[in-house]
Design an enzyme around this catalytic site. Structure first.
Site, PDB file in Angstrom:
ATOM      1  N   ASP A 170      -7.574  -7.846   0.563  1.00  0.00           N
ATOM      2  CA  ASP A 170      -6.733  -7.890   1.760  1.00  0.00           C
ATOM      3  C   ASP A 170      -7.573  -7.412   2.922  1.00  0.00           C
ATOM      4  O   ASP A 170      -8.511  -6.633   2.743  1.00  0.00           O
ATOM      5  CB  ASP A 170      -5.500  -6.993   1.618  1.00  0.00           C
ATOM      6  CG  ASP A 170      -5.838  -5.533   1.903  1.00  0.00           C
ATOM      7  OD1 ASP A 170      -5.610  -5.095   3.042  1.00  0.00           O
ATOM      8  OD2 ASP A 170      -6.358  -4.843   1.001  1.00  0.00           O
TER       9      ASP A 170
ATOM     10  N   ASP B 165       0.855  -1.178   0.000  1.00  0.00           N
ATOM     11  CA  ASP B 165       0.000   0.000   0.000  1.00  0.00           C
ATOM     12  C   ASP B 165       0.896   1.234   0.000  1.00  0.00           C
ATOM     13  O   ASP B 165       1.988   1.209   0.552  1.00  0.00           O
ATOM     14  CB  ASP B 165      -0.898  -0.028   1.241  1.00  0.00           C
ATOM     15  CG  ASP B 165      -2.004   1.004   1.184  1.00  0.00           C
ATOM     16  OD1 ASP B 165      -2.086   1.724   0.178  1.00  0.00           O
ATOM     17  OD2 ASP B 165      -2.786   1.078   2.140  1.00  0.00           O
TER      18      ASP B 165
END
Length: 361
Positions: A262, A89
């Site tokens: 996720d 991320d």
């Protein structure tokens, strides 16, 4: 990066994503290893559970241990001894989570480090540089996560800023052979989501993620935006729903054509003594399990269910033994990986709708 779609069942898709460090069967769930570790589990255990890709966090790894440490090891894979693909991320969501501690400008985000109080400045260019050092197989653009709730003008300004940052991320990523994913923003407004998709498509990315969900909005709002947004994403690119979610959320999202997921829930809930089972969620702290000699899930073949009873796991949870968190995490991640395997098989067999109906009860 290569993404190949093998078959679909209505909107549900079955594919294979090939990256620098290996191949991922989709739909796929990525265990979250924020600091370069999935809490309590070794890389070998993750592979045994069936995990093919894990998620790391640019923001946290940048602050601690720092890029010089990871660079000295030759990248994040060697640092954490994981030889499969890694998605990182960009840090946008973590900066959003700082709330009043951060100041957003056109250039980037200035904030106080939650580690030592130092002043930090994170920009699209810096996020791309960090992820290049990490050698992430999938790099996420730097974006602003639109908060909830906000009025349409604030959501539009945030979405437009994210698009400008997406262009800068793409330019800064030049020369990096790894994949770069764009992130759709726009809050709870369909028209803004449409414009975000169009803008990202014009820039061009290897895959597309849906961001700004699971940030406090009601479940029905999340489903409304997901069902509107997902079908509009490019058919030939992988689609990633960020930070979602429960097993039920995942099944519903696969129905909408999502390929990647996720979420911290399986490991966070494991540490709190919540187990996902074929019969629903089992809350181990409940005194009803003190004398229960049955396995956590009669239909599960994970290490925990093959060797331990509910009574033992109840005891570990009550006494705070770290083994309890490990055994619970092994079970929950096994449950999630088996769920994804069952989803893939159902799509291949053209039986996904029936599977989804059975799963939802």
């Amino acid at each position: 990066m290569k993404f190949q779609l093998h078959c679909h069942d209505h909107h549900a898709r079955r594919g294979t994503l090939t990256l620098a460090h290996g191949m991922i069967e989709t739909p796929a769930f990525m265990p979250v290893g924020t600091y370069g570790a999935v809490k309590g589990l070794s890389p070998d255990e993750l592979q045994t559970l069936g995990a093919e890709i894990i998620l790391g966090n640019t923001f946290h790894l940048w602050l601690r241990p720092g890029l010089e440490v990871i660079e000295a090891h030759g990248g994040l894979h060697r640092f954490m001894h994981w030889d499969g693909p890694i998605l990182t991320d960009s840090g946008g969501f973590q900066v959003f989570s700082l709330g009043a501690l951060r100041k957003i400008s056109e250039e980037g985000v200035r904030f106080r480090s939650p580690v030592n109080g130092d002043t930090c400045f994170l920009t699209p260019e810096e996020s791309m540089r960090i992820q290049r050092v990490l050698n992430s197989d999938i790099v996420m653009i730097f974006d602003e996560c639109t908060p909830y709730p906000v009025d349409m003008q604030i959501a539009e300004d945030s979405m437009q800023l994210s698009l400008r940052w997406a262009e800068r991320s793409k330019a800064a990523h030049a020369g990096n052979p790894n994949a770069l994913f764009g992130i759709v923003q726009g809050g709870m407004y369909e028209s803004l989501r449409d414009r975000s998709i169009a803008g990202l498509y014009n820039i061009g990315f290897d895959g597309y993620a849906i961001g700004g969900l699971s940030v406090g909005e009601p479940k029905l709002e999340m489903q409304r935006i997901l069902s509107h947004t997902a079908p509009q994403l490019p058919v030939d690119k992988p689609r990633y729903l960020m930070g979602v979610g429960t097993p039920e959320d995942i099944v519903r999202a696969v129905e909408q054509g999502i390929d990647m997921f996720d979420c911290v829930l399986p490991t966070r809930n494991a540490r709190n003594g919540w187990l996902y089972t074929s019969q629903g969620v089992l809350k181990l702290r409940n005194s009803r399990y003190r004398l229960d000699t049955s396995p956590p899930d009669e239909n599960c073949d994970c290490y925990t269910c093959r060797h331990f009873t509910r009574a033992y796991l109840h005891h570990l949870q009550r006494t705070g033994e770290m083994l309890g968190a490990r055994l619970n995490s092994l079970h929950n991640l096994h449950y999630y990986q088996r769920l994804m395997s069952d989803i893939r098989k159902a799509i291949e067999a053209g039986q996904f709708e029936q599977f989804a109906c059975r799963f939802s009860g």
